[in-house]
Design an enzyme around this catalytic site. Structure first.
Site, PDB file in Angstrom:
ATOM      1  N   LYS A   1      -3.978  -2.837   5.092  1.00  0.00           N
ATOM      2  CA  LYS A   1      -3.685  -3.869   4.721  1.00  0.00           C
ATOM      3  C   LYS A   1      -1.821  -3.759   4.099  1.00  0.00           C
ATOM      4  O   LYS A   1      -0.606  -4.586   4.387  1.00  0.00           O
ATOM      5  CB  LYS A   1      -4.062  -5.057   4.965  1.00  0.00           C
ATOM      6  CG  LYS A   1      -3.992  -6.367   4.651  1.00  0.00           C
ATOM      7  CD  LYS A   1      -3.280  -7.125   6.055  1.00  0.00           C
ATOM      8  CE  LYS A   1      -3.042  -8.379   6.183  1.00  0.00           C
ATOM      9  NZ  LYS A   1      -1.641  -8.679   7.035  1.00  0.00           N
TER      10      LYS A   1
ATOM     11  N   ASN B   1      -4.890   6.160  -7.112  1.00  0.00           N
ATOM     12  CA  ASN B   1      -4.492   5.981  -6.051  1.00  0.00           C
ATOM     13  C   ASN B   1      -2.707   5.722  -6.366  1.00  0.00           C
ATOM     14  O   ASN B   1      -2.053   5.597  -7.567  1.00  0.00           O
ATOM     15  CB  ASN B   1      -4.249   3.848  -6.565  1.00  0.00           C
ATOM     16  CG  ASN B   1      -3.383   3.501  -5.531  1.00  0.00           C
ATOM     17  OD1 ASN B   1      -2.557   3.375  -4.122  1.00  0.00           O
ATOM     18  ND2 ASN B   1      -2.818   1.751  -5.419  1.00  0.00           N
ATOM     19  N   GLY B   2      -2.207   6.393  -5.815  1.00  0.00           N
ATOM     20  CA  GLY B   2      -1.105   7.272  -5.449  1.00  0.00           C
ATOM     21  C   GLY B   2      -0.608   8.978  -5.146  1.00  0.00           C
ATOM     22  O   GLY B   2      -1.519   8.993  -4.293  1.00  0.00           O
TER      23      GLY B   2
ATOM     24  N   ARG C   1      -6.749  -2.470   1.351  1.00  0.00           N
ATOM     25  CA  ARG C   1      -5.921  -1.335   0.853  1.00  0.00           C
ATOM     26  C   ARG C   1      -5.583  -0.297   1.348  1.00  0.00           C
ATOM     27  O   ARG C   1      -4.867   0.429   0.870  1.00  0.00           O
ATOM     28  CB  ARG C   1      -5.737  -1.052  -0.749  1.00  0.00           C
ATOM     29  CG  ARG C   1      -5.893  -2.896  -1.266  1.00  0.00           C
ATOM     30  CD  ARG C   1      -5.559  -1.819  -3.017  1.00  0.00           C
ATOM     31  NE  ARG C   1      -4.658  -1.650  -3.554  1.00  0.00           N
ATOM     32  CZ  ARG C   1      -3.931  -2.102  -3.587  1.00  0.00           C
ATOM     33  NH1 ARG C   1      -3.773  -3.134  -4.011  1.00  0.00           N
ATOM     34  NH2 ARG C   1      -2.737  -1.530  -4.434  1.00  0.00           N
TER      35      ARG C   1
ATOM     36  N   HIS D   1      20.491   1.715  29.914  1.00  0.00           N
ATOM     37  CA  HIS D   1      21.450   2.699  28.994  1.00  0.00           C
ATOM     38  C   HIS D   1      19.914   3.755  28.347  1.00  0.00           C
ATOM     39  O   HIS D   1      20.049   5.097  27.648  1.00  0.00           O
ATOM     40  CB  HIS D   1      21.562   2.348  27.389  1.00  0.00           C
ATOM     41  CG  HIS D   1      22.711   1.301  27.637  1.00  0.00           C
ATOM     42  ND1 HIS D   1      24.063   2.008  28.567  1.00  0.00           N
ATOM     43  CD2 HIS D   1      22.481  -0.364  27.326  1.00  0.00           C
ATOM     44  CE1 HIS D   1      24.983   0.717  28.455  1.00  0.00           C
ATOM     45  NE2 HIS D   1      24.100  -0.173  27.798  1.00  0.00           N
TER      46      HIS D   1
ATOM     47  N   GLU E   1      -0.293  -1.548  17.207  1.00  0.00           N
ATOM     48  CA  GLU E   1      -1.421  -0.615  16.301  1.00  0.00           C
ATOM     49  C   GLU E   1      -3.085  -1.475  16.013  1.00  0.00           C
ATOM     50  O   GLU E   1      -3.922  -0.930  15.949  1.00  0.00           O
ATOM     51  CB  GLU E   1      -0.563  -1.760  14.715  1.00  0.00           C
ATOM     52  CG  GLU E   1      -0.567  -3.294  15.388  1.00  0.00           C
ATOM     53  CD  GLU E   1      -0.259  -3.286  13.101  1.00  0.00           C
ATOM     54  OE1 GLU E   1      -0.251  -3.147  12.261  1.00  0.00           O
ATOM     55  OE2 GLU E   1       0.372  -4.374  13.649  1.00  0.00           O
TER      56      GLU E   1
ATOM     57  N   GLU F   1       8.851  -6.978  17.483  1.00  0.00           N
ATOM     58  CA  GLU F   1       6.657  -7.511  16.640  1.00  0.00           C
ATOM     59  C   GLU F   1       5.509  -7.624  17.819  1.00  0.00           C
ATOM     60  O   GLU F   1       4.689  -7.018  17.397  1.00  0.00           O
ATOM     61  CB  GLU F   1       7.243  -8.971  16.359  1.00  0.00           C
ATOM     62  CG  GLU F   1       6.184  -9.341  15.916  1.00  0.00           C
ATOM     63  CD  GLU F   1       5.475  -8.655  14.408  1.00  0.00           C
ATOM     64  OE1 GLU F   1       5.756  -7.481  14.020  1.00  0.00           O
ATOM     65  OE2 GLU F   1       4.708  -8.844  14.103  1.00  0.00           O
TER      66      GLU F   1
ATOM     67  N   LYS G   1       2.454  -5.132  17.749  1.00  0.00           N
ATOM     68  CA  LYS G   1       1.064  -5.539  17.260  1.00  0.00           C
ATOM     69  C   LYS G   1       0.424  -4.629  18.479  1.00  0.00           C
ATOM     70  O   LYS G   1      -0.444  -4.703  18.158  1.00  0.00           O
ATOM     71  CB  LYS G   1       0.840  -7.109  17.780  1.00  0.00           C
ATOM     72  CG  LYS G   1       1.838  -7.785  17.085  1.00  0.00           C
ATOM     73  CD  LYS G   1       0.924  -8.458  15.735  1.00  0.00           C
ATOM     74  CE  LYS G   1       1.333  -7.646  15.051  1.00  0.00           C
ATOM     75  NZ  LYS G   1       2.044  -7.611  13.560  1.00  0.00           N
TER      76      LYS G   1
ATOM     77  N   CYS H   1      -5.251   2.687  -1.005  1.00  0.00           N
ATOM     78  CA  CYS H   1      -6.152   2.518  -1.700  1.00  0.00           C
ATOM     79  C   CYS H   1      -6.706   1.484  -3.030  1.00  0.00           C
ATOM     80  O   CYS H   1      -5.749   1.355  -3.576  1.00  0.00           O
ATOM     81  CB  CYS H   1      -6.258   3.541  -3.066  1.00  0.00           C
ATOM     82  SG  CYS H   1      -5.540   5.709  -1.396  1.00  0.00           S
TER      83      CYS H   1
ATOM     84  N   TRP I   1      -7.710   5.158   1.712  1.00  0.00           N
ATOM     85  CA  TRP I   1      -6.390   5.743   2.634  1.00  0.00           C
ATOM     86  C   TRP I   1      -5.802   7.189   2.539  1.00  0.00           C
ATOM     87  O   TRP I   1      -4.776   6.929   1.654  1.00  0.00           O
ATOM     88  CB  TRP I   1      -4.833   4.483   2.887  1.00  0.00           C
ATOM     89  CG  TRP I   1      -4.480   4.375   4.252  1.00  0.00           C
ATOM     90  CD1 TRP I   1      -4.850   4.431   5.233  1.00  0.00           C
ATOM     91  CD2 TRP I   1      -3.234   5.130   3.997  1.00  0.00           C
ATOM     92  NE1 TRP I   1      -3.549   4.476   6.310  1.00  0.00           N
ATOM     93  CE2 TRP I   1      -2.981   5.252   5.508  1.00  0.00           C
ATOM     94  CE3 TRP I   1      -2.221   6.179   2.992  1.00  0.00           C
ATOM     95  CZ2 TRP I   1      -1.453   5.981   6.242  1.00  0.00           C
ATOM     96  CZ3 TRP I   1      -1.181   6.550   3.960  1.00  0.00           C
ATOM     97  CH2 TRP I   1      -0.867   6.269   4.948  1.00  0.00           C
TER      98      TRP I   1
END
Ligand code: M6R
Length: 615
Positions: free
Chosen positions: A610, A100-101, A27, A511, A495, A488, A492, A2, A74
């Site tokens: 982000k 924010n929190g 944010r 396995h 997301e 990684e 990508k 946020c 968010w």
């Protein structure tokens, strides 16, 4: 998460709030809102969706006034709806608050307030906070502006969790009160006007003079002055810092998305990460920001790397680099796990907190935990003015330039570049020979060109992406330093395309993971020619034997693998220790192209932000 912006001054608040807020969209971007004191009371506009939706609503029905607060969200408690968007009002409708929190004890507080007759219209924890402050304001004996300051102070005493808040009240038309506990807040000092924001990026066009609010502080912000106090008393030694301005969202240039631009920027961002840090005379690296003389560096017996998501993957490549070059054991931790876990720490351990944004709450928490245990913790950050950069005991900046796409790309290669330098530096303080050091330095210097070469295959990779875009699930495999590259690549893919993807060490296939292999589940196998090349070819055969399709990341010159794999993502050859830096590039590109084929919102994928500034 946020983002918060507040303004008080002589100008119209609405356009300033909307513009500054748009710089904080990284944010969170599921809803946005603002509240302005219009001379009669508090007027609110809120919309689910992007800030642009809010801007359109404000354009249709503007709010006039010179003081206001705003928020981009968010969602944590309650879905992304108009009603759950901030600001929230207290029971009187005269006080508005953005947050924010996370209020961890919000259910308990809600029950208490409900018993006293409070009614709530949203599902958020923040509305509880607005009612709490409103109640504290109503019962305060303080006069004038001190009344709102005291109300905020008393209300947040009852709250468990993290908060950065901004509050306005229609009885006090020239005052914004801000408070910080865990979530960052910055005061921007203008000429006859002042600002409050979650970070300095929001303020770039308005002022470069800032004061960073410390934890537990409350600020009373007016157009001409600001007063900061903590429970320990008024802060008198206020340090105004001058920040570098102009570091704002660069435009996309000729690229359709920031992500693609940032992938292509790796030719220069990698140069920036290495610039001024190569010592040819000593066949080593120079990292002045570590603030540690050679004698101390030589005494380090262990390294611990903390990070989340892509930053952690970079740390995992770093582990491989440092252990190979310097023979110093390295442990990597998910910041969130380290923070609350009991993992034992050995003496003479040097910690690194890796974070592009420098604002990731889990990594900040882990860094503080390491410091609390008495260890020095250095930062590897991109954002120079960030909380992690400030909180750490030194560190290395990435100098990647702003990364706007939610999917981290150039920051990853810069982080790996920094760990390469660290490995080289520590290696040369121990047993690494000068000739081995020179070889690495030479390969580093040719990296930008090789990255350019890897990028030149983008159109071929686009064709492969078109072929596989309809898949439901994918595997990514790699060994040793290419295992984190596989992770990684899978991250990508997940997301930005929403295709399920998992990264594993290649040999783990047999396995259990092999049960997933069929015609519909392709595997991306990192199989550049290194010490485990033949082993990787073995995994490839095992997949083919079960009708699986293989997309191999392979050297451009490798004719053998062309006959075995279904498709190739070509990369140039470099020093084996630097190869992961090149191998990640086609993985970034294939995810990007698949996302475009699927029509995804590449730069702002669903449910993400982000910078993750809540736990
Ligand atoms: O800003 P940070 O580097 O601390 O961010 C850490 C992660 O949240 C971040 O890397 C995330 O995993 C990215 N969206 C991955 O592309």
């Amino acid at each position: 998460m946020c983002g918060i912006v507040a303004y008080v001054g002589p100008r119209d608040a609405q356009p300033i709030l909307l513009d500054a807020l748009s710089r904080l969209e990284y944010r969170g971007y599921d809803s946005a809102g603002l509240a302005i004191l219009n001379g009669k009371g508090v007027e609110v506009r809120k919309k689910s969706g992007r800030i642009q939706e809010l801007a359109s609503a404000c354009q249709k029905k503007p709010v006039q006034g010179r003081i206001g607060i705003s928020h981009t969200r968010w969602a944590t408690h309650g879905g992304a709806t108009d009603i759950n968007a901030h600001p929230h009002l207290d029971a009187t409708g005269r006080l508005a608050l953005v947050h924010n929190g996370v209020v961890e004890n919000y259910l308990e507080l809600k029950a208490k307030l409900a018993k006293a007759g409070h009614k709530f219209i949203s599902e958020t924890d923040t509305e509880i906070l607005a009612h709490l402050v409103g109640d504290a304001f109503a019962s305060s004996k303080a006069q004038g502006e001190e009344r709102l300051v005291e109300a905020v102070r008393n209300a947040i005493k009852q709250v468990q969790g993290t908060l950065g808040i901004a509050v306005i009240h229609s009885d006090l038309p020239g005052l914004v009160v801000g408070a910080r506990r865990g979530s960052p807040l910055v005061i921007g000092i203008g000429d006859g006007e002042n600002f409050l924001a979650s970070d300095t990026q929001a303020l770039a066009p308005y002022t470069n003079r800032v004061v960073i609010l410390q934890d537990q502080e409350v600020v009373a912000l007016k157009a001409e002055r600001y007063d900061i106090a903590s429970p320990l008393g008024v802060r008198s030694d206020i340090k105004v810092e001058e920040i570098e301005n102009g570091v704002t969202a660069s435009d996309k240039g000729s690229y359709p998305h920031y992500m693609l631009k940032e992938i292509f920027e790796q030719v220069s961002s990698i140069q920036n990460a290495f610039r001024g840090r190569l010592d040819h005379d000593g066949a080593t690296a120079k990292l002045g920001g570590l603030n540690l003389p050679s004698e101390e560096l030589r005494r380090i017996e262990r390294i611990a790397i903390l990070g989340c998501g892509t930053a952690l993957h970079a740390g995992m490549v770093g582990k491989y680099l440092i252990e190979t070059l310097a023979k110093i054991p390295v442990e990597t931790h998910h910041s969130s796990e380290f923070r609350y876990g009991d993992s034992p720490t050995s003496p003479h351990t040097l910690f690194f907190a890796v974070s592009q944004s420098g604002e990731t709450a889990d990594t900040l928490g882990a860094l503080r935990e390491a410091q609390r245990r008495g260890f020095p913790c250095l930062g590897v950050c991109n954002n120079v003015a960030s909380t992690i950069a400030r909180q750490s005991n030194g560190g290395v900046y990435m100098h990647s330039g702003p990364e706007i796409g939610v999917a981290a790309t150039k920051s990853f290669t810069s982080q790996v570049a920094i760990f390469t330098l660290l490995g080289l530096l520590l290696g040369r303080l121990h047993t690494l020979s000068a000739s081995a050091g020179h070889e690495i330095l030479q390969s580093i210097e040719s990296l930008p060109e090789k990255i350019g070469q890897a990028l030149s295959h983008s159109d071929e990779i686009k064709k492969v992406a078109q072929k596989y875009a309809k898949t439901k699930s994918m595997l990514f495999l790699g060994r040793l330093a290419n295992f984190p590259i596989a992770m990684e690549g899978a991250l990508k893919m997940k997301e930005i395309t929403y295709i399920h993807a998992e990264g594993y060490p290649s040999a783990e296939l047999k396995h259990g993971v092999i049960a997933l292999i069929d015609k519909e589940t392709p595997t991306v196998l990192i199989a550049t020619q290194d010490g485990v090349y033949d082993k990787n070819l073995g995994s490839l055969q095992e997949i083919k034997a079960r009708s699986g399709r293989v997309i191999a990341v392979a050297h451009e010159s490798d004719a053998k693998i062309k006959g075995l794999a279904d498709d190739i993502l070509p990369v140039p050859e470099t020093h084996p220790l630097l190869q992961p830096l090149l191998n990640v590039i086609p993985l970034q590109l294939i995810s990007y192209h698949v996302a475009v084929v699927l029509g995804r919102d590449v730069d702002k994928p669903r449910n993400l932000a982000k910078s993750v500034t809540v736990e």
